[in-house]
Design a protein around this motif. Structure first.
Motif, mmCIF file in Angstrom:
data_model
loop_
_atom_site.group_PDB
_atom_site.id
_atom_site.type_symbol
_atom_site.label_atom_id
_atom_site.label_comp_id
_atom_site.label_asym_id
_atom_site.label_seq_id
_atom_site.Cartn_x
_atom_site.Cartn_y
_atom_site.Cartn_z
ATOM 1 N N GLU A 101 -65.759 6.004 53.636
ATOM 2 C CA GLU A 101 -66.958 5.157 53.643
ATOM 3 C C GLU A 101 -68.200 5.977 54.017
ATOM 4 O OE1 GLU A 101 -64.717 0.909 54.493
ATOM 5 O OE2 GLU A 101 -65.849 1.805 56.135
ATOM 6 N N THR A 102 -67.987 7.073 54.767
ATOM 7 C CA THR A 102 -69.107 7.965 55.109
ATOM 8 C C THR A 102 -69.754 8.522 53.839
ATOM 9 O OG1 THR A 102 -67.904 8.595 57.099
ATOM 10 C CG2 THR A 102 -69.746 10.003 56.475
ATOM 11 N N LEU A 103 -68.921 8.863 52.860
ATOM 12 C CA LEU A 103 -69.440 9.392 51.586
ATOM 13 C C LEU A 103 -70.270 8.310 50.871
ATOM 14 C CD1 LEU A 103 -67.269 11.331 48.964
ATOM 15 C CD2 LEU A 103 -69.098 9.803 48.336
ATOM 16 N N VAL A 104 -69.727 7.103 50.803
ATOM 17 C CA VAL A 104 -70.433 6.016 50.105
ATOM 18 C C VAL A 104 -71.758 5.712 50.821
ATOM 19 C CG1 VAL A 104 -70.302 3.574 49.440
ATOM 20 C CG2 VAL A 104 -68.286 5.044 49.224
ATOM 21 N N ILE A 252 -64.979 16.270 52.588
ATOM 22 C CA ILE A 252 -64.329 17.536 52.980
ATOM 23 C C ILE A 252 -63.336 17.273 54.114
ATOM 24 C CG2 ILE A 252 -66.273 19.024 52.353
ATOM 25 C CD1 ILE A 252 -66.976 19.083 55.432
ATOM 26 N N GLY A 253 -62.455 18.240 54.335
ATOM 27 C CA GLY A 253 -61.582 18.213 55.505
ATOM 28 C C GLY A 253 -62.396 18.557 56.747
ATOM 29 N N TYR A 254 -61.879 18.179 57.927
ATOM 30 C CA TYR A 254 -62.645 18.304 59.182
ATOM 31 C C TYR A 254 -63.083 19.735 59.489
ATOM 32 C CZ TYR A 254 -58.475 20.344 61.204
ATOM 33 O OH TYR A 254 -57.424 21.188 61.441
ATOM 34 N N ASP A 255 -62.378 20.738 58.891
ATOM 35 C CA ASP A 255 -62.706 22.130 59.224
ATOM 36 C C ASP A 255 -63.260 22.894 58.009
ATOM 37 O OD1 ASP A 255 -60.408 22.069 57.749
ATOM 38 O OD2 ASP A 255 -59.242 23.379 59.073
ATOM 39 N N GLN A 256 -63.801 22.153 57.029
ATOM 40 C CA GLN A 256 -64.237 22.816 55.789
ATOM 41 C C GLN A 256 -65.751 22.852 55.604
ATOM 42 O OE1 GLN A 256 -61.795 20.444 53.170
ATOM 43 N NE2 GLN A 256 -60.216 22.038 53.049
ATOM 44 N N LYS A 257 -66.492 22.473 56.646
ATOM 45 C CA LYS A 257 -67.950 22.416 56.497
ATOM 46 C C LYS A 257 -68.535 23.759 56.051
ATOM 47 C CE LYS A 257 -71.322 22.343 60.028
ATOM 48 N NZ LYS A 257 -71.886 21.638 61.188
ATOM 49 N N ARG A 275 -72.301 15.346 57.013
ATOM 50 C CA ARG A 275 -72.211 14.078 57.752
ATOM 51 C C ARG A 275 -70.851 13.958 58.421
ATOM 52 N NH1 ARG A 275 -76.118 10.175 55.928
ATOM 53 N NH2 ARG A 275 -77.924 11.484 55.477
ATOM 54 N N GLN A 276 -70.830 13.274 59.557
ATOM 55 C CA GLN A 276 -69.579 13.066 60.285
ATOM 56 C C GLN A 276 -69.030 11.660 60.028
ATOM 57 O OE1 GLN A 276 -72.314 14.610 62.064
ATOM 58 N NE2 GLN A 276 -71.326 16.532 61.440
ATOM 59 N N ASP A 277 -67.714 11.551 60.154
ATOM 60 C CA ASP A 277 -67.102 10.221 60.047
ATOM 61 C C ASP A 277 -67.154 9.518 61.414
ATOM 62 O OD1 ASP A 277 -65.032 11.265 61.605
ATOM 63 O OD2 ASP A 277 -63.746 11.681 59.876
ATOM 64 N N LEU A 278 -66.550 8.340 61.505
ATOM 65 C CA LEU A 278 -66.628 7.567 62.753
ATOM 66 C C LEU A 278 -65.924 8.264 63.915
ATOM 67 C CD1 LEU A 278 -66.222 3.912 61.469
ATOM 68 C CD2 LEU A 278 -68.293 5.037 62.333
ATOM 69 N N ALA A 279 -64.987 9.157 63.586
ATOM 70 C CA ALA A 279 -64.306 9.914 64.636
ATOM 71 C C ALA A 279 -65.124 11.135 65.063
ATOM 72 C CB ALA A 279 -62.926 10.347 64.155
ATOM 73 N N GLY A 280 -66.305 11.329 64.442
ATOM 74 C CA GLY A 280 -67.157 12.458 64.801
ATOM 75 C C GLY A 280 -66.754 13.759 64.103
ATOM 76 N N LEU A 281 -65.868 13.663 63.113
ATOM 77 C CA LEU A 281 -65.422 14.873 62.400
ATOM 78 C C LEU A 281 -66.279 15.097 61.155
ATOM 79 C CD1 LEU A 281 -61.575 14.162 62.512
ATOM 80 C CD2 LEU A 281 -62.882 15.693 64.006
ATOM 81 N N ILE A 285 -70.258 16.661 52.618
ATOM 82 C CA ILE A 285 -71.363 17.591 52.342
ATOM 83 C C ILE A 285 -72.158 17.043 51.158
ATOM 84 C CG2 ILE A 285 -72.021 19.922 51.617
ATOM 85 C CD1 ILE A 285 -70.833 20.288 54.253
ATOM 86 N N ALA A 286 -73.472 17.038 51.318
ATOM 87 C CA ALA A 286 -74.352 16.566 50.247
ATOM 88 C C ALA A 286 -75.428 17.612 49.996
ATOM 89 C CB ALA A 286 -75.013 15.242 50.656
ATOM 90 N N GLY A 287 -75.779 17.761 48.716
ATOM 91 C CA GLY A 287 -76.872 18.666 48.385
ATOM 92 C C GLY A 287 -77.451 18.236 47.048
ATOM 93 N N HIS A 288 -78.733 18.589 46.794
ATOM 94 C CA HIS A 288 -79.307 18.155 45.522
ATOM 95 C C HIS A 288 -79.872 19.305 44.734
ATOM 96 C CE1 HIS A 288 -83.510 18.345 46.879
ATOM 97 N NE2 HIS A 288 -83.050 17.947 48.046
ATOM 98 N N MET A 289 -80.259 19.029 43.515
ATOM 99 C CA MET A 289 -80.766 20.057 42.611
ATOM 100 C C MET A 289 -82.254 20.253 42.838
ATOM 101 S SD MET A 289 -78.597 20.824 39.884
ATOM 102 C CE MET A 289 -79.561 20.607 38.433
#
Ligand code: GLN
Length: 289
Positions: A101-104, A252-257, A275-281, A285-289
């Motif tokens: 849901e963090t991604l959405v 991403i996975g918690y250690d892939q930032k 961005r982190q999820d509700l667990a703080g992990l 990753i977001a980026g634009h052109m």
């Protein structure tokens, strides 16, 4: 035949799941009993001495035995909720996670400044990301401002995604395409490319919870030796399918930032955020052109 009160059934259910090492015993016990009998939470407290119909009790115990065998709750119920919407699930699709849901929410925030657009979901699985995005982006508008393309390498996953599109009244807004990453994607540009690709390192999969390891499709989990192989293929290609200013947003996975951020930088994305999820992990990753 088993003759039990609601209270006895609930206690037995919790015990069965606890002994099997199921993580969320009280919740799962309640949901499975609710699924069969239609009780609600207050019945558990106020109607504990009510006798459960023998057939219903047996059906509950049958499902509880499966749950104790670590079949995911969502597979037994046949559905789950994501972004407040109902999604059908089966062994052909990754079960939607609240982490995603963090991604959405990240995409909805970026889209708030745009009037309309097109969304491409690479590896859509159940369709939960694309369908919930279109639901919230078009909500409250008479015209269809946002449309989407959902792609997956698995035809079986696309069948489930299609069912979910219909279930959430988004079917007319979505084109489903069977595609290995961008191979069959119509050569157009999109305002958003979103993806929750497989990102678990191959040799970590054996250590996952049995619900995930044995019941989520392996193709939705396995990200190759270091978990990053799909990002390495997807990120360089994504540019070609984005409008100027368009966003690529990936889970991403918690250690892939760091490694994923580096790929975004190398392929000239800007405004890169994590961005982190509700667990703080670290989760998106977001980026634009
Ligand atoms: N978040 C999932 C899990 O850890 C993995 C999903 C994925 O690889 N995209 O179970």
């Amino acid at each position: 035949m088993v003759t039990m009160t609601l209270h006895e059934l609930y206690e037995k259910a919790c015990r069965m799941l606890e002994e099997a090492g199921v993580p969320d015993t009280a919740y799962d016990a309640f949901r499975l009993i609710q699924f069969i009998t239609g009780i609600d939470r207050s019945d558990l407290i106020a109607e504990g001495e009510r006798r459960i119909d023998d057939r219903q009790a047996e059906n509950c115990l049958r499902l509880l035995k499966k749950r104790a065998g670590r079949i995911p709750l969502q597979h037994l119920l046949g559905e789950t909720e994501f972004m407040g919407l109902p999604f059908s699930v089966d062994p052909d699709v990754l079960i939607p996670r609240s982490d995603t849901e963090t991604l959405v929410e990240t995409a909805l925030e970026k889209a708030a400044e745009m009037q309309s657009g097109k969304v491409l979901d690479i590896g859509c699985g159940s369709g939960c990301i694309l369908i919930s995005l279109l639901h919230y982006l078009n909500r409250g508008s008479d015209e269809t401002l946002w449309k989407g393309v959902g792609s997956d390498i698995s035809p079986a996953a696309l069948r489930t995604a299609r069912i979910n599109g219909q279930r959430n009244h988004q079917e007319d807004l979505i084109t489903w395409v069977q595609s290995d990453l961008f191979d069959e994607i119509p050569p157009e540009t999109y305002s958003f490319i979103v993806s929750n690709p497989p990102y678990i390192p191959s040799d970590v999969i054996k250590d996952l919870e049995p619900e995930v390891r044995d019941h989520d499709p392996l193709g939705a989990l396995d990200g190759g030796e270091d978990g990053l192989s799909i990002y390495r293929k997807m990120i360089p290609q994504a540019r070609r399918y984005l409008e100027p200013g368009g966003w690529l947003i990936v889970e991403i996975g918690y250690d892939q930032k760091e490694p994923v951020r580096e790929l975004f930088t190398r392929y000239r994305f800007t405004g890169i955020e994590c961005r982190q999820d509700l667990a703080g992990l670290d989760r998106v990753i977001a980026g634009h052109m």
